[in-house]
Design an enzyme around this catalytic site. Structure first.
Site, PDB file in Angstrom:
ATOM      1  N   ASP A 115     -26.199   9.971   7.660  1.00  0.00           N
ATOM      2  CA  ASP A 115     -26.763   8.703   8.096  1.00  0.00           C
ATOM      3  C   ASP A 115     -26.793   7.767   6.878  1.00  0.00           C
ATOM      4  OD1 ASP A 115     -28.180   6.743   9.402  1.00  0.00           O
ATOM      5  OD2 ASP A 115     -30.131   7.699   9.094  1.00  0.00           O
ATOM      6  N   HIS A 151      -1.175  -2.654  -6.649  1.00  0.00           N
ATOM      7  CA  HIS A 151       0.185  -2.131  -6.470  1.00  0.00           C
ATOM      8  C   HIS A 151       1.230  -2.855  -7.339  1.00  0.00           C
ATOM      9  CE1 HIS A 151      -1.810  -0.182  -3.261  1.00  0.00           C
ATOM     10  NE2 HIS A 151      -1.625  -1.072  -2.323  1.00  0.00           N
TER      11      HIS A 151
HETATM   12  C1  BG6 Z   1      -2.510  -1.311   1.242  1.00  0.00           C
HETATM   13  C2  BG6 Z   1      -2.946  -2.696   1.648  1.00  0.00           C
HETATM   14  O1  BG6 Z   1      -3.052  -0.976  -0.013  1.00  0.00           O
HETATM   15  O2  BG6 Z   1      -1.097  -1.267   1.144  1.00  0.00           O
HETATM   16  C3  BG6 Z   1      -2.305  -3.091   2.965  1.00  0.00           C
HETATM   17  O3  BG6 Z   1      -4.369  -2.728   1.784  1.00  0.00           O
HETATM   18  C4  BG6 Z   1      -0.807  -2.930   2.886  1.00  0.00           C
HETATM   19  O4  BG6 Z   1      -2.624  -4.443   3.299  1.00  0.00           O
HETATM   20  C5  BG6 Z   1      -0.434  -1.539   2.370  1.00  0.00           C
HETATM   21  O5  BG6 Z   1      -0.282  -3.116   4.197  1.00  0.00           O
HETATM   22  C6  BG6 Z   1       1.052  -1.447   2.116  1.00  0.00           C
HETATM   23  O6  BG6 Z   1       1.399  -0.120   1.804  1.00  0.00           O
HETATM   24  P1  BG6 Z   1       2.883   0.407   2.028  1.00  0.00           P
HETATM   25  O7  BG6 Z   1       2.866   1.778   1.458  1.00  0.00           O
HETATM   26  O8  BG6 Z   1       3.134   0.353   3.490  1.00  0.00           O
HETATM   27  O9  BG6 Z   1       3.763  -0.547   1.267  1.00  0.00           O
END
Ligand code: BG6
Length: 493
Positions: free
Chosen positions: A96, A246
């Protein structure tokens, strides 16, 4: 009860209790559980390893197994015996969150009692504001052992200050060595191949610098929009959602110096130096070197503001970027003067993530019509590497040049299954290898560079530039390269 064991067990598999907060959520059902099943199938989970999902759901173990059976089974290879064995590893504990009932924590204590010698992995697939409180709860319940690790899902904060706060809170309970910050791009096969390509082949290193490289493009284009995600996306936007993590991670791997060893600290030390060398983009430069866009509707696709959502759009929705392009620069000897163009967007015409290394032209051309060499590292959809070289078109008469690719398709060259990013990362967490995870200083260095861009956008009266859904982004993105005579990869013949 876990029945049967896979034929061959990997020597690196430790017995573990993997406790997943948000264990019945989307990430868990779509990515983590399928990845764990694959690991199980390939002998990378010890027979005693358990997966304990924590959620508010009030489910019993049997309910949870039934849910996984219904929602995950179709997405993984069909192997009835392995599947039953896998289901036997799954448990559920109701917690919870933020409420008065703390019976969930004592249930977890009971479940883990007597197993202090196992590796304990707490996977926080929950919102970032829960990271600190959950870590404190775990410590108060006496669950944190020297063999414990914590895995943090992105987003790690929404700016430098909030990221530092999360890191401080988590750092009060866990040593940095025990903290695994996930960026799933680092688990992608081509991303790891980039290190091999750069540092296991001699021919690239001498030309991997500003003498030979004109510029670098890093693109993560998606066809999907944001249906059902407005609550998150209005407060994230493409810069926080994709670039801070990324795209900057990809940039570090392209730009880093050769590490002395293939080990966790040596690699991460080099990556962080790249982030610290990024030239800050501040004040009026933000308008010159960054572009933000938001997709508008077409006959077939809704606009960002019209995407299905549980709440109507707000001012934040109108201001959020679903596309961004940035001209970055790494200020060091290797890269001085080489632009790194970063680009990501939703509702683009194709799904494609790639790194393009654009080489300079030959110093003196004796043939008409040549174009400079280019190396394309494709992360998705089909992972591969292409080196575009100039060749002579067959035929008598005038010498006509044509760019042709030397291609390596991973799918065609290697018959082994390419594991999903999460599979690789979960295996590394379970094996205690943090090389592919972001260290605290990396995350904070990335935010330090992103923050002034966010600040300038937030104080600007202008809205993101519109671009129709299904196109390659707003006009500004093309001008960003066009003003120096360059173009995005797909725009050239
Ligand atoms: C995620 C994002 O980290 O990566 C998403 O929050 C995005 O918005 C996704 O769609 C993309 O990941 P991939 O592996 O499909 O390129």
């Amino acid at each position: 009860m876990i029945t049967g064991v896979p034929a061959v067990l990997s020597p690196t598999c430790h017995i573990a209790d993997l406790v997943v907060f948000g264990g019945t959520g989307d990430l868990s059902m779509r990515k983590l559980l399928p990845a764990l099943f694959h690991s199980d199938l390939e002998g990378r989970l010890a027979p005693e390893t358990r997966v304990i999902a924590m959620s508010r759901g009030g489910l019993t173990d049997a309910d949870f197994r039934g849910k996984v059976d219904a929602e995950v089974r179709a997405a993984v290879p069909d192997d009835a015996e392995a599947w039953q064995r896998f289901l036997g590893r799954l448990y559920h504990v109701s917690v919870d969150v933020g409420g008065d009932d703390d019976s969930g924590w004592s249930d977890l204590v009971k479940m883990l009692a007597g197993h202090e010698d196992r590796d304990r992995v707490f996977y926080l697939a929950s919102p970032p504001m829960t990271f600190g409180p959950f870590c404190r709860e775990l410590q108060q319940a006496g669950l944190v052992t020297p063999r414990s690790r914590v895995v943090l899902e992105k987003p790690l904060g929404r700016d430098l200050v909030s990221a530092q706060r999360i890191n401080d809170e988590v750092g009060e309970i866990f040593d940095e060595q025990q903290v695994f910050r996930i960026d799933h791009y680092l688990g992608k096969e081509t991303v790891q191949n980039l290190l091999v390509l750069r540092f296991a082949n001699a021919f690239l290193e001498p030309i991997w610098n500003s003498l030979w490289i004109d510029h670098v493009q890093i693109t993560a284009a998606e066809t999907v929009g944001t249906p059902g995600r407005r609550g998150y996306y209005d407060h994230a936007g493409a810069l926080r959602d994709m670039v801070q993590n990324h795209l900057l991670q990809l940039l570090t791997l392209v730009a880093m110096e050769p590490p002395a060893r293939n080990d966790r600290e040596a690699i991460r030390d080099e990556k962080v130096k790249v982030l610290q060398s990024l030239r800050p983009i501040v004040g009026t430069e933000v308008d010159r070197f960054t572009v933000r866009g938001q997709y508008t509707g077409t006959r077939d696709m809704p606009s960002y503001l019209d995407e299905p959502a549980s709440t109507p759009p707000t001012e934040a929705s109108r201001r959020v970027e679903t596309f961004t392009a940035i001209r970055a620069e790494v200020k060091n000897w290797r890269w001085a003067g080489v632009p790194f163009y970063l680009r990501t967007g939703k509702r683009m015409p194709y799904r494609r993530s790639e790194i393009v290394i654009q080489f300079k032209d030959v110093p003196h051309s004796i043939f008409p019509g040549g174009t400079p060499n280019r190396l394309v590292l494709r992360l998705q959809p089909e992972e591969g590497i292409e080196l575009h070289i100039m060749a002579k078109e067959p035929g008598a008469g005038e010498t006509l040049l044509k760019p042709v690719p030397l291609s390596l398709s991973f799918g065609k060259t290697f018959t082994a299954r390419v594991p999903e990013a999460y599979e690789r990362l979960l295996s590394d967490v379970l094996a205690g290898n943090p090389t592919l995870f972001m260290r605290r200083d990396e995350v904070e260095a990335a935010w330090r560079w992103i923050d002034p861009i966010l600040a300038a956008w937030e104080s600007s009266a202008e809205l993101p530039e519109p671009y129709p859904a299904g196109t390659t982004g707003p006009a500004g993105a093309h001008e960003l390269l066009g003003r120096s005579g360059r173009a995005w990869h797909e725009e050239e013949a």
